[in-house]
Design an enzyme around this catalytic site. Structure first.
Site, PDB file in Angstrom:
ATOM      1  CG  ASP A  52      -1.659  -1.341   1.384  1.00  0.00           C
ATOM      2  OD1 ASP A  52      -2.673  -1.526   0.709  1.00  0.00           O
ATOM      3  OD2 ASP A  52      -1.176  -2.203   2.150  1.00  0.00           O
ATOM      4  CE1 TYR A  88      -3.970   3.159  -1.977  1.00  0.00           C
ATOM      5  CE2 TYR A  88      -1.605   3.013  -1.725  1.00  0.00           C
ATOM      6  CZ  TYR A  88      -2.873   2.607  -1.370  1.00  0.00           C
ATOM      7  OH  TYR A  88      -3.044   1.630  -0.421  1.00  0.00           O
ATOM      8  CG  ASN A 123      -8.220  -2.686  -3.310  1.00  0.00           C
ATOM      9  OD1 ASN A 123      -7.240  -3.081  -2.675  1.00  0.00           O
ATOM     10  ND2 ASN A 123      -8.945  -1.660  -2.923  1.00  0.00           N
ATOM     11  CG  HIS A 217      -3.938  -6.010  -1.802  1.00  0.00           C
ATOM     12  ND1 HIS A 217      -3.009  -5.073  -1.379  1.00  0.00           N
ATOM     13  CD2 HIS A 217      -5.167  -5.408  -1.693  1.00  0.00           C
ATOM     14  CE1 HIS A 217      -3.647  -3.962  -1.048  1.00  0.00           C
ATOM     15  NE2 HIS A 217      -4.945  -4.124  -1.225  1.00  0.00           N
ATOM     16  CG  HIS A 226     -10.162  -2.668   4.227  1.00  0.00           C
ATOM     17  ND1 HIS A 226      -8.950  -2.018   4.285  1.00  0.00           N
ATOM     18  CD2 HIS A 226     -10.887  -1.997   3.301  1.00  0.00           C
ATOM     19  CE1 HIS A 226      -8.943  -1.016   3.422  1.00  0.00           C
ATOM     20  NE2 HIS A 226     -10.101  -0.972   2.820  1.00  0.00           N
ATOM     21  CG  HIS A 252      -7.168  -4.504   1.650  1.00  0.00           C
ATOM     22  ND1 HIS A 252      -7.324  -3.635   0.582  1.00  0.00           N
ATOM     23  CD2 HIS A 252      -8.424  -4.842   2.055  1.00  0.00           C
ATOM     24  CE1 HIS A 252      -8.636  -3.471   0.360  1.00  0.00           C
ATOM     25  NE2 HIS A 252      -9.308  -4.172   1.229  1.00  0.00           N
ATOM     26  CG  ASP A 253      -7.375  -3.706   7.366  1.00  0.00           C
ATOM     27  OD1 ASP A 253      -8.005  -2.780   6.810  1.00  0.00           O
ATOM     28  OD2 ASP A 253      -7.929  -4.597   8.035  1.00  0.00           O
ATOM     29  CG  HIS A 254      -3.362   1.396   4.792  1.00  0.00           C
ATOM     30  ND1 HIS A 254      -3.445   2.569   4.074  1.00  0.00           N
ATOM     31  CD2 HIS A 254      -3.635   0.414   3.892  1.00  0.00           C
ATOM     32  CE1 HIS A 254      -3.783   2.314   2.817  1.00  0.00           C
ATOM     33  NE2 HIS A 254      -3.906   1.007   2.683  1.00  0.00           N
TER      34      HIS A 254
END
Ligand SMILES: *[C@@H]1O[C@H](CO)[C@@H](O)[C@H](O)[C@H]1NC(C)=O
Length: 264
Positions: A52, A88, A123, A217, A226, A252-254
């Site tokens: 991420d 991003y 994603n 991911h 999430h 995914h979860d930061h």
């Protein structure tokens, strides 16, 4: 004329042979691509994992990259893993997108980080041109870049299985909101997911390595923003458990979480 007639049956056999190959390619699944990552002479390995990240240096990306450079030197790392959301907000638009330099090449500049980077897609990457991130042109631009949808890295004591998790998530198909996902190469979805799950299962079964690590991911379990990814809990987790995978690494979860299971 005689010699021409002689040639015909051979041609026919050859075409039947081709047909059989084509048919079997349609029915069966393909073996996951493999890379060999040589360990240190003593058999050990060290690596960093980041996910991420592609922010053109902002959101403290440059500061994190600086610290990665320092710890990478201390540990004398062999490679890096990216758990996706590489760029991003919407991936990259072409292999020549300046995001690649601005978020990757010109950010992770430390000597210790000039090692292979094994990437998966997140994603956000699927909201751009997926084929651009998979393109060999990126490796010509920066030889560290290794990105496929799903593949295996063999590193003697450990086999690492990279799994494309974004196509598992129903919400991206059912409620894409204002996002456009690049599903080229993924449709029909059920066929893609079924053959991916079979490929991962077969690769795990065949693995003779002491350690088996799976990288994707999306979360399987998470206490973060999430939370759990129910599609992966249902479809991927049983395969990881049946094959006694030691560790699943995701993004995914930061946030940093270390989750263990009481089942094993
Ligand atoms: C960067 O990190 C600092 C210190 O933790 C924090 O205060 C700041 O909000 C961060 N900047 C961004 C854009 O996230």
């Amino acid at each position: 004329m005689d010699s021409l007639r002689d040639v015909k049956p051979i041609k026919l056999i050859f075409s039947i042979f081709c047909l059989v190959i084509i048919l079997s390619a349609c029915n069966s699944t393909a073996e996951l691509p493999r890379f060999v990552q040589p360990p240190e002479p003593d058999g050990s390995l060290s690596f960093l994992v980041v996910g991420d990240w592609g922010r053109r240096g902002s959101y403290n990306q440059s500061q994190v990259a600086l610290q990665m450079g320092k710890i990478g030197k201390d540990l004398n790392i062999d490679f890096l893993i990216s758990t996706g959301d590489n760029f991003y907000d919407d991936g990259i638009i072409s292999p020549y997108d300046s995001q690649f330099q601005d978020s990757f090449t010109n950010i992770y500049t430390a000597t210790s980080l000039q090692k292979p980077w094994y990437n998966v897609l997140g994603n956000h990457d699927y909201r751009g041109n997926v084929y651009a991130q998979l393109s060999p042109i990126l490796r010509d631009l920066d030889c560290r870049w290794i990105c496929l949808r799903s593949y295996v890295v063999n590193a003697e004591i450990v086999d690492i299985f990279f799994v494309d998790t974004t196509p598992f998530v129903d919400r991206y198909f059912d409620e894409p909101k204002d996002h456009v996902y690049d599903w080229r190469g993924v449709l029909p979805r059920n066929k893609y997911l079924n053959s991916l799950l079979t490929d991962v299962d077969v690769a795990l079964q065949e693995s003779m390595a002491k350690w088996k690590i799976v990288v994707g991911h999306h979360t399987i379990k998470s206490a973060g923003h999430h939370g759990n990814t129910i599609e992966l809990e249902k479809q991927l987790l049983p395969i990881l458990e049946a094959n006694e995978v030691d560790l699943y690494i995701n993004g995914h979860d930061h946030c940093l979480e270390h989750i263990s299971s009481i089942n094993r």
